[in-house]
Design a protein around this motif. Structure first.
Motif, PDB file in Angstrom:
ATOM      1  N   LEU B  64     -40.169 -42.991  -3.574  1.00  0.00           N
ATOM      2  CA  LEU B  64     -41.005 -41.946  -2.962  1.00  0.00           C
ATOM      3  C   LEU B  64     -42.493 -42.151  -3.252  1.00  0.00           C
ATOM      4  N   GLY B  65     -42.794 -42.797  -4.355  1.00  0.00           N
ATOM      5  CA  GLY B  65     -44.189 -42.897  -4.786  1.00  0.00           C
ATOM      6  C   GLY B  65     -44.546 -41.657  -5.589  1.00  0.00           C
ATOM      7  N   GLU B  66     -45.580 -41.785  -6.428  1.00  0.00           N
ATOM      8  CA  GLU B  66     -45.882 -40.746  -7.409  1.00  0.00           C
ATOM      9  C   GLU B  66     -46.227 -39.403  -6.757  1.00  0.00           C
ATOM     10  N   THR B  67     -47.013 -39.442  -5.675  1.00  0.00           N
ATOM     11  CA  THR B  67     -47.454 -38.178  -5.072  1.00  0.00           C
ATOM     12  C   THR B  67     -46.281 -37.411  -4.463  1.00  0.00           C
ATOM     13  N   ARG B  68     -45.478 -38.107  -3.669  1.00  0.00           N
ATOM     14  CA  ARG B  68     -44.333 -37.412  -3.038  1.00  0.00           C
ATOM     15  C   ARG B  68     -43.303 -36.996  -4.078  1.00  0.00           C
ATOM     16  N   PHE B  69     -43.119 -37.849  -5.094  1.00  0.00           N
ATOM     17  CA  PHE B  69     -42.138 -37.507  -6.127  1.00  0.00           C
ATOM     18  C   PHE B  69     -42.586 -36.247  -6.880  1.00  0.00           C
ATOM     19  N   SER B  70     -43.857 -36.183  -7.207  1.00  0.00           N
ATOM     20  CA  SER B  70     -44.357 -35.016  -7.953  1.00  0.00           C
ATOM     21  C   SER B  70     -44.231 -33.745  -7.107  1.00  0.00           C
ATOM     22  N   ARG B  71     -44.526 -33.853  -5.816  1.00  0.00           N
ATOM     23  CA  ARG B  71     -44.396 -32.690  -4.943  1.00  0.00           C
ATOM     24  C   ARG B  71     -42.937 -32.259  -4.852  1.00  0.00           C
ATOM     25  N   ASP B  75     -41.138 -28.695  -6.060  1.00  0.00           N
ATOM     26  CA  ASP B  75     -40.266 -27.904  -5.180  1.00  0.00           C
ATOM     27  C   ASP B  75     -38.887 -27.708  -5.819  1.00  0.00           C
ATOM     28  N   TYR B  76     -38.378 -28.784  -6.420  1.00  0.00           N
ATOM     29  CA  TYR B  76     -37.055 -28.692  -7.050  1.00  0.00           C
ATOM     30  C   TYR B  76     -37.081 -27.715  -8.234  1.00  0.00           C
ATOM     31  N   ALA B  77     -38.132 -27.826  -9.053  1.00  0.00           N
ATOM     32  CA  ALA B  77     -38.226 -26.942 -10.229  1.00  0.00           C
ATOM     33  C   ALA B  77     -38.338 -25.481  -9.793  1.00  0.00           C
ATOM     34  N   ALA B  78     -39.009 -25.250  -8.653  1.00  0.00           N
ATOM     35  CA  ALA B  78     -39.128 -23.870  -8.156  1.00  0.00           C
ATOM     36  C   ALA B  78     -37.770 -23.373  -7.654  1.00  0.00           C
ATOM     37  N   ALA B  79     -37.018 -24.260  -7.034  1.00  0.00           N
ATOM     38  CA  ALA B  79     -35.713 -23.863  -6.487  1.00  0.00           C
ATOM     39  C   ALA B  79     -34.642 -23.783  -7.577  1.00  0.00           C
ATOM     40  N   ALA B  96     -28.036 -32.692  -4.087  1.00  0.00           N
ATOM     41  CA  ALA B  96     -27.721 -31.645  -3.106  1.00  0.00           C
ATOM     42  C   ALA B  96     -29.004 -31.008  -2.582  1.00  0.00           C
ATOM     43  N   PHE B  97     -29.965 -30.794  -3.475  1.00  0.00           N
ATOM     44  CA  PHE B  97     -31.256 -30.220  -3.064  1.00  0.00           C
ATOM     45  C   PHE B  97     -31.930 -31.117  -2.028  1.00  0.00           C
ATOM     46  N   LEU B  98     -31.901 -32.413  -2.253  1.00  0.00           N
ATOM     47  CA  LEU B  98     -32.565 -33.342  -1.329  1.00  0.00           C
ATOM     48  C   LEU B  98     -31.841 -33.398   0.016  1.00  0.00           C
ATOM     49  N   ARG B  99     -30.526 -33.323  -0.037  1.00  0.00           N
ATOM     50  CA  ARG B  99     -29.756 -33.339   1.223  1.00  0.00           C
ATOM     51  C   ARG B  99     -30.118 -32.139   2.100  1.00  0.00           C
ATOM     52  N   GLN B 100     -30.410 -31.016   1.444  1.00  0.00           N
ATOM     53  CA  GLN B 100     -30.688 -29.792   2.201  1.00  0.00           C
ATOM     54  C   GLN B 100     -32.178 -29.557   2.423  1.00  0.00           C
ATOM     55  N   SER B 101     -33.003 -30.372   1.786  1.00  0.00           N
ATOM     56  CA  SER B 101     -34.443 -30.146   1.863  1.00  0.00           C
ATOM     57  C   SER B 101     -34.983 -30.509   3.242  1.00  0.00           C
ATOM     58  N   LYS B 102     -35.768 -29.601   3.811  1.00  0.00           N
ATOM     59  CA  LYS B 102     -36.368 -29.859   5.127  1.00  0.00           C
ATOM     60  C   LYS B 102     -37.233 -31.114   5.096  1.00  0.00           C
ATOM     61  N   ALA B 103     -37.884 -31.318   3.961  1.00  0.00           N
ATOM     62  CA  ALA B 103     -38.802 -32.461   3.862  1.00  0.00           C
ATOM     63  C   ALA B 103     -38.077 -33.796   4.026  1.00  0.00           C
ATOM     64  N   PHE B 104     -36.759 -33.807   3.771  1.00  0.00           N
ATOM     65  CA  PHE B 104     -36.046 -35.078   3.796  1.00  0.00           C
ATOM     66  C   PHE B 104     -34.895 -35.099   4.801  1.00  0.00           C
TER      67      PHE B 104
END
Lengths: 282, 261
Positions: B64-71, B75-79, B96-104
């Protein structure tokens, strides 16, 4: 009166996975290792195998970061059961954790949040330490933390709180010299006054570590060598507490093992000078 | 509510970003404002959880690279605020979070890369078992072999990928540029296991996956041979089954279970 019969272990290091093989292959000049308890609260695999092997050759001490002894949440009995099971497995010389809380309402912030120094907190924490000690069947060793805030509601100093807590809970203490230094700088208190107020017969271990400069305060980062001021404070602690098991923590920017062993030799030398000043002359 | 529990609830909410309500709890600091001191804890929370995720998902972080990973980590920590005293388990919801994430949603390989890394982590420190050896196998009465049953060791699992996540993982491991993400024609079954203390994975063929699934279901060896005979050449079914069995035993992923009475 001596409050404990725990052994003097000498000079230790934190056990880190990067060093497993070298420790087993070279048997470095380290008297004992401190392990982060939570890192080994796993079902099986290489971490526990390595731990078992190192336990065959070195005394171990368990040091936790998630007991959350000052939290107003219920004690986590599942966590305590895992802690007890790990202790059964590796037979540590003692078990320590921090005077802090890590979360409430089912959340863990994974940080060592300071306690307000109030009578309410004193009663709450001492009661919980006593309950945990009963459950584990041994006395806990409680460590002072680095802090970046103090609370408006605090009624007494941190050192008076720690001393009274140890007395009420009948627990033992781990004096983190770096944390005394960091908090002293951050809150503008006299670090020597802190050390002079801690009861000598409760302290079974010293921590030494490095820290970093943040924007407005020092941060307890454990990512660099022990600094000169902390070595000086360590000397003062040795003068007060005498022979106390000492270890160096390094959790980030971890150097080769030889570098840490050399740093531990500095601790040995300072202890030798502080505890046996006449030998220096002869 | 006592003053201690109120203090802890308010400070925690502040650190979690649920409301900036804790400053009046804090005594004036000799250097810096109350807010700047609280910021140490606020920032450390996000950085620490990002670090936990980075430790568990090293390849994903590189992909993902540092910027996308940090973002993504924020998001994950908030969820999923951590609800565990052990940082090891904080990241367990990430695939599971990534599978359901709109961003991905358009990038299923991201969730599958995380799934593969999670499986590798889980077998790494999964429960111990004493695996069956070839010597154990040799000691079995040949006439009773048809009734023999095995189970998978606990530190072993299969996962399914519909993208080329394994190729991406392998390229990152070799410090090479990962291939472009693409869907697979057929789902890939990946065996993930621990051997000699290290996590490993390999892609299973369809027949081997079917046979291993039969083992996991507790079917005996004779039944597994019959299943293989219906899948491909019946003449060589027993030989194929024996080859699979030898491979699994050499990989230390089988334990013997008692024959059904």
């Amino acid at each position: 009166m001596t409050h404990h019969t725990l052994p003097y272990l000498g000079f230790g290091l934190g056990l880190r996975p990067q060093h497993y093989r070298e420790i087993l292959e070279t048997a470095p000049h380290v008297d004992w290792f401190e392990v982060i308890s939570e890192n080994y609260m796993v079902p099986g695999g290489q971490p526990l195998r390595m731990l078992d092997r190192i336990a065959e050759s070195y005394p171990l001490v368990m040091h936790g970061v998630s007991l959350s002894i000052a939290s107003t949440a219920d004690l986590d009995m599942d966590y305590l059961a895992q802690l007890k099971e790990l202790a059964r497995r590796i037979e540590p010389r003692w078990i320590s954790d921090h005077l802090c809380w890590t979360g409430v309402h089912g959340v863990n912030l994974h940080d060592l949040l300071p306690v307000p120094y109030t009578e309410e907190a004193l009663a709450h924490v001492s009661d919980r330490i006593a309950r945990v000690q009963d459950y584990l069947g041994r006395r806990l060793v409680i460590e002072n933390v680095s802090s970046y805030i103090t609370y408006e509601c605090s009624e007494i100093s941190e050192w008076d709180f720690v001393a009274e807590l140890a007395r009420r809970a009948d627990c033992l203490l781990l004096l983190d010299v770096n944390n005394v230094f960091v908090s002293g700088m951050n809150h503008d208190f006299d670090q020597r006054a802190f050390i002079e107020s801690i009861p000598v017969d409760r302290v079974v271990q010293f921590h030494l570590a490095g820290h970093s400069e943040g924007e407005t305060c020092l941060i307890d980062t454990h990512d660099q060598p022990v600094c000169e001021e902390v070595w000086t404070l360590y000397g003062k602690a040795l003068e007060r507490f005498g022979t106390v098991s000492t270890m160096i923590e390094r959790d980030d920017n971890i150097p080769p093992l030889a570098e840490l062993v050399a740093e531990l030799d500095t601790a040995r030398a300072i202890a030798a000078l502080a505890l046996h000043p006449l030998e220096r002359v002869s | 509510m006592s003053s201690l529990s109120d203090l802890q609830a308010r400070l925690q909410a502040d650190i979690l970003g649920e409301g900036r309500d804790a400053e009046d709890l804090i005594a004036p600091a000799p250097h810096g404002s109350r807010a700047s001191r609280l910021d140490v804890y606020r920032r450390a929370y996000v950085l620490r959880l990002t670090e936990f995720l980075g430790n568990d998902y090293e390849k994903l972080r590189i992909y993902l690279g540092e910027t996308r990973f940090s973002r993504m980590a924020r998001d994950y920590a908030a969820a999923h605020p951590s609800d565990t005293p052990n940082a090891r388990w904080f990241s367990r919801h990430l695939p599971a979070f990534l599978r359901q994430s709109k961003a991905f949603l358009q990038h299923p390989e991201v969730g599958e890369l995380a799934m593969l890394e999670q499986a590798l982590n889980d077998v790494f420190d999964g429960p111990e078992a004493v695996p069956t050896t070839l010597a154990d196998l040799a000691a079995i009465d040949p006439t009773a072999f048809g009734n023999v049953r095995f189970a998978l060791v606990p530190a072993c699992m299969t996962v399914e990928a519909r993208s080329n996540a394994t190729s991406i993982w392998s390229a990152i491991r070799c410090a090479e540029t990962p291939p472009a993400a693409e869907p697979l024609d057929m789902p890939q079954h990946i065996l993930v296991w621990r051997q000699a203390g290290s996590s490993r994975f390999r892609i299973l063929g369809e027949e081997e996956f079917m046979a291993l699934s039969c083992v996991a279901e507790g079917l005996d060896f004779a039944t597994i041979c019959e299943m293989l005979a219906t899948y491909d050449d019946p003449e060589t079914a027993a030989l194929r089954a024996a080859n699979y069995l030898r491979g699994w035993i050499e990989a230390e992923i089988l334990v013997r279970t008692p024959a059904a009475s």
